[in-house]
Scaffold this active site. Structure first.
Site, PDB file in Angstrom:
ATOM      1  N   LYS A   9       0.622  -1.332  -0.060  1.00 41.58           N
ATOM      2  CA  LYS A   9      -0.116   0.071  -0.077  1.00 41.58           C
ATOM      3  C   LYS A   9       0.649   1.223   0.012  1.00 41.58           C
ATOM      4  O   LYS A   9       2.086   1.092   0.156  1.00 41.58           O
ATOM      5  CB  LYS A   9      -1.138  -0.029   1.211  1.00 41.58           C
ATOM      6  N   TYR A  49     -12.293  -2.690  -3.565  1.00 47.11           N
ATOM      7  CA  TYR A  49     -12.895  -2.840  -2.038  1.00 47.11           C
ATOM      8  C   TYR A  49     -14.255  -2.655  -2.096  1.00 47.11           C
ATOM      9  O   TYR A  49     -14.816  -2.353  -1.042  1.00 47.11           O
ATOM     10  CB  TYR A  49     -12.086  -1.793  -1.182  1.00 47.11           C
ATOM     11  N   ASN A 112      -1.763  -0.212   7.307  1.00 44.81           N
ATOM     12  CA  ASN A 112      -1.338  -1.581   7.429  1.00 44.81           C
ATOM     13  C   ASN A 112      -0.588  -2.099   6.444  1.00 44.81           C
ATOM     14  O   ASN A 112      -0.376  -3.244   6.295  1.00 44.81           O
ATOM     15  CB  ASN A 112      -2.402  -2.321   8.015  1.00 44.81           C
ATOM     16  N   HIS A 115      -1.829  -5.536   1.397  1.00 47.31           N
ATOM     17  CA  HIS A 115      -2.892  -6.178   1.212  1.00 47.31           C
ATOM     18  C   HIS A 115      -2.598  -7.721   0.853  1.00 47.31           C
ATOM     19  O   HIS A 115      -1.640  -7.870  -0.108  1.00 47.31           O
ATOM     20  CB  HIS A 115      -3.851  -5.588  -0.041  1.00 47.31           C
ATOM     21  N   GLU A 126      -8.949 -10.421  -7.879  1.00 46.19           N
ATOM     22  CA  GLU A 126      -8.014  -9.355  -8.052  1.00 46.19           C
ATOM     23  C   GLU A 126      -6.915  -9.322  -8.987  1.00 46.19           C
ATOM     24  O   GLU A 126      -6.555  -8.435  -9.450  1.00 46.19           O
ATOM     25  CB  GLU A 126      -7.902  -9.297  -6.540  1.00 46.19           C
TER      26      GLU A 126
HETATM   27  P1  GTP Z   1      -6.554  -6.298   3.059  1.00 49.11           P
HETATM   28  O1  GTP Z   1      -5.745  -7.219   2.643  1.00 49.11           O
HETATM   29  O2  GTP Z   1      -6.199  -4.799   2.752  1.00 49.11           O
HETATM   30  O3  GTP Z   1      -8.040  -6.728   2.273  1.00 49.11           O
HETATM   31  O4  GTP Z   1      -6.923  -6.226   4.758  1.00 49.11           O
HETATM   32  P2  GTP Z   1      -7.819  -7.141   5.677  1.00 49.11           P
HETATM   33  O5  GTP Z   1      -8.183  -8.436   4.521  1.00 49.11           O
HETATM   34  O6  GTP Z   1      -6.829  -7.671   6.643  1.00 49.11           O
HETATM   35  O7  GTP Z   1      -8.928  -6.445   5.957  1.00 49.11           O
HETATM   36  P3  GTP Z   1     -10.308  -6.053   5.375  1.00 49.11           P
HETATM   37  O8  GTP Z   1     -10.626  -6.547   3.892  1.00 49.11           O
HETATM   38  O9  GTP Z   1     -11.489  -6.311   6.382  1.00 49.11           O
HETATM   39  O10 GTP Z   1     -10.147  -4.271   5.205  1.00 49.11           O
HETATM   40  C1  GTP Z   1      -9.564  -3.863   4.242  1.00 49.11           C
HETATM   41  C2  GTP Z   1      -8.661  -2.776   4.524  1.00 49.11           C
HETATM   42  O11 GTP Z   1      -9.511  -1.546   4.700  1.00 49.11           O
HETATM   43  C3  GTP Z   1      -7.890  -2.913   5.734  1.00 49.11           C
HETATM   44  O12 GTP Z   1      -6.377  -3.728   5.469  1.00 49.11           O
HETATM   45  C4  GTP Z   1      -7.697  -1.528   6.110  1.00 49.11           C
HETATM   46  O13 GTP Z   1      -6.699  -1.065   5.278  1.00 49.11           O
HETATM   47  C5  GTP Z   1      -8.951  -0.873   5.862  1.00 49.11           C
HETATM   48  N1  GTP Z   1      -9.711  -0.873   7.103  1.00 49.11           N
HETATM   49  C6  GTP Z   1     -10.393  -1.958   7.676  1.00 49.11           C
HETATM   50  N2  GTP Z   1     -11.134  -1.819   8.669  1.00 49.11           N
HETATM   51  C7  GTP Z   1     -10.759  -0.262   8.902  1.00 49.11           C
HETATM   52  C8  GTP Z   1     -11.197   0.378  10.051  1.00 49.11           C
HETATM   53  O14 GTP Z   1     -11.955   0.279  10.870  1.00 49.11           O
HETATM   54  N3  GTP Z   1     -10.554   1.804  10.016  1.00 49.11           N
HETATM   55  C9  GTP Z   1      -9.849   2.305   8.926  1.00 49.11           C
HETATM   56  N4  GTP Z   1      -9.306   3.423   8.670  1.00 49.11           N
HETATM   57  N5  GTP Z   1      -9.494   1.229   7.866  1.00 49.11           N
HETATM   58  C10 GTP Z   1     -10.013   0.202   7.927  1.00 49.11           C
HETATM   59 MG    MG Z   2      -9.419  -8.022   2.724  1.00 50.97          MG
END
Ligand code: GTP
Ligand code: MG
Length: 149
Positions: A9, A49, A112, A115, A126
């Site tokens: 990212k 997303y 974080n 991805h 994807e």
């Molecule tokens: P990805 O590998 O990026 O898809 O992350 P993930 O699978 O661990 O988490 P998820 O798919 O639920 O969420 C996608 C992304 O959205 C996360 O990696 C974060 O960057 C962002 N995100 C998720 N929850 C939050 C939140 O509560 N606050 C914020 N600011 N960002 C969030």
């Molecule tokens: Mg995810």
């Protein structure tokens, strides 16, 4: 074959973590089949997303992902989707185990650094979304027999 879409990212790129992150997947023994630096347009971020569209943080997430270049990667291997998620660690870096990418390199969910696809189906979806035909390279790693019997 199983494939996953991994993306450094914008925070990971800005912080100079590209090499470190690629290295973890290389050392583990997966095969890199696609790699590029890319400025993501808003529409692509929203499509990627789309399952999170209703969440309150969605606009912030789209701003974050489009705030600078990302590094797009396709990785291939038996069990690569779940294994990559383990290497990456929990979504919230404060909950992520030490030894994982997020556990070692990040402190906040909104920054974080990486991805990883959450299922083999989404891995394929994807990779098709982020790469054009011709950007994926099939090759035979010379060390393959030193990773799998
Ligand atoms: P990805 O590998 O990026 O898809 O992350 P993930 O699978 O661990 O988490 P998820 O798919 O639920 O969420 C996608 C992304 O959205 C996360 O990696 C974060 O960057 C962002 N995100 C998720 N929850 C939050 C939140 O509560 N606050 C914020 N600011 N960002 C969030
Ligand atoms: Mg995810």
């Amino acid at each position: 074959v199983e494939e996953t879409y991994i993306m450094v990212k914008p925070d990971g790129v800005q912080r100079g973590l590209v090499g470190e992150i690629i290295s973890r997947f290389e050392k583990k023994g997966f095969k890199l089949t696609g790699l590029k630096l890319f400025q993501c347009p808003k529409e692509l971020a929203e499509e990627h997303y789309k399952d999170l569209k209703a969440r309150p943080f969605f606009p912030k997430l789209i701003n974050y992902i489009t705030s600078g270049p990302v590094v797009c990667m396709a990785w291939e291997g038996v069990g690569v989707v779940a294994s990559a998620r383990k290497l990456i660690g929990s979504t919230d870096p404060l909950q992520a185990e030490p030894g994982t990418i997020r556990g070692d390199l990040a402190v906040q969910t909104g920054r974080n650094v990486v991805h990883g696809s959450d299922s083999p189906e989404n891995g394929k979806r994807e990779i098709a979304l982020w790469f054009k035909e011709g950007e994926i390279c099939q090759w035979t790693p010379a060390l393959a027999s030193w990773f799998r019997e």
